[in-house]
Design an enzyme around this catalytic site. Structure first.
Site, short mmCIF file in Angstrom:
data_model
loop_
_atom_site.label_atom_id
_atom_site.label_comp_id
_atom_site.label_asym_id
_atom_site.label_seq_id
_atom_site.Cartn_x
_atom_site.Cartn_y
_atom_site.Cartn_z
N HIS A 99 2.72 -4.46 9.49
CA HIS A 99 2.25 -5.21 8.32
C HIS A 99 3.36 -6.10 7.80
CE1 HIS A 99 3.94 -1.40 6.78
NE2 HIS A 99 4.32 -2.09 5.71
N HIS A 101 4.59 -8.11 4.31
CA HIS A 101 4.43 -8.23 2.85
C HIS A 101 4.53 -9.71 2.47
CE1 HIS A 101 5.39 -3.89 1.78
NE2 HIS A 101 5.84 -3.94 3.03
P1 DGP Z 1 6.37 -0.45 4.01
O1 DGP Z 1 7.48 0.19 3.21
O2 DGP Z 1 6.75 -1.79 4.53
O3 DGP Z 1 5.83 0.48 5.09
O4 DGP Z 1 5.22 -0.75 2.96
C1 DGP Z 1 4.05 -0.01 2.81
C2 DGP Z 1 3.33 -0.58 1.62
O5 DGP Z 1 1.98 -0.17 1.69
C3 DGP Z 1 3.87 -0.11 0.27
O6 DGP Z 1 4.33 -1.24 -0.47
C4 DGP Z 1 2.68 0.54 -0.43
C5 DGP Z 1 1.50 0.10 0.40
N1 DGP Z 1 0.47 1.09 0.57
C6 DGP Z 1 0.62 2.34 1.06
N2 DGP Z 1 -0.57 2.98 1.13
C7 DGP Z 1 -1.49 2.09 0.68
C8 DGP Z 1 -2.90 2.17 0.51
O7 DGP Z 1 -3.57 3.17 0.81
N3 DGP Z 1 -3.52 1.07 0.01
C9 DGP Z 1 -2.83 -0.07 -0.33
N4 DGP Z 1 -3.53 -1.09 -0.81
N5 DGP Z 1 -1.50 -0.18 -0.18
C10 DGP Z 1 -0.85 0.90 0.32
#
Ligand code: DGP
Length: 135
Positions: A99, A101
């Protein structure tokens, strides 16, 4: 992938606030945003991160990121945008589905960049060699 939360978001088994979707990519709001409009862009095909992603999924991911970034900047009246991808735990990856950001930035929003340390004499040449040897 059975227990991947982002795969469950792709297949609508988990809810999300979707911003954009096409054949190969999906973008939805991060549920814990740095600033409102902080969006995650993912390939629909599961891959763990940059080291595993197929080239075609990477291209689709980058194009969706490029296309959405200016829309998010304008839509959120942001002053700037950060694009970030965390790969593996030491780099801050928490969810192991590739992913990117997209983080809208506002003047003086308080988020700090990583600190830098200048190279010592002779060090940059050695670093370049280590990387170029693998090309
Ligand atoms: P990373 O640290 O790059 O793996 O970022 C993961 C991001 O994903 C973190 O900023 C929070 C987001 N996140 C985790 N679980 C969920 C979810 O179930 N739904 C949404 N919308 N975001 C999530």
């Amino acid at each position: 992938m059975g227990d991947c939360i982002f795969c469950k978001i792709v297949s609508n088994k988990l809810p999300s606030h979707k911003v954009y979707e096409d054949e190969n990519t999906l973008a939805f709001l991060d549920h814990n945003p740095v600033n409102p409009g902080h969006t995650l862009v993912i390939p629909k095909n599961h891959s763990r991160n940059l080291y595993e992603i197929e080239a075609s999924d990477w291209q689709a991911l980058m194009e969706t990121t490029r296309m959405l970034s200016s829309r998010i900047k304008d839509g959120m009246s942001a002053d700037g945008i950060n694009i970030e991808m965390n790969n593996e735990r030491p780099a801050g990856q928490v969810v192991f589905h590739s992913h990117v950001h997209i983080v809208p930035r506002i003047d003086d929003d308080g988020l700090r960049h990583w600190p830098g340390t200048p190279y010592k004499d002779g060090e940059p040449e050695k670093v370049v060699e280590k990387i170029k040897n693998l090309l």
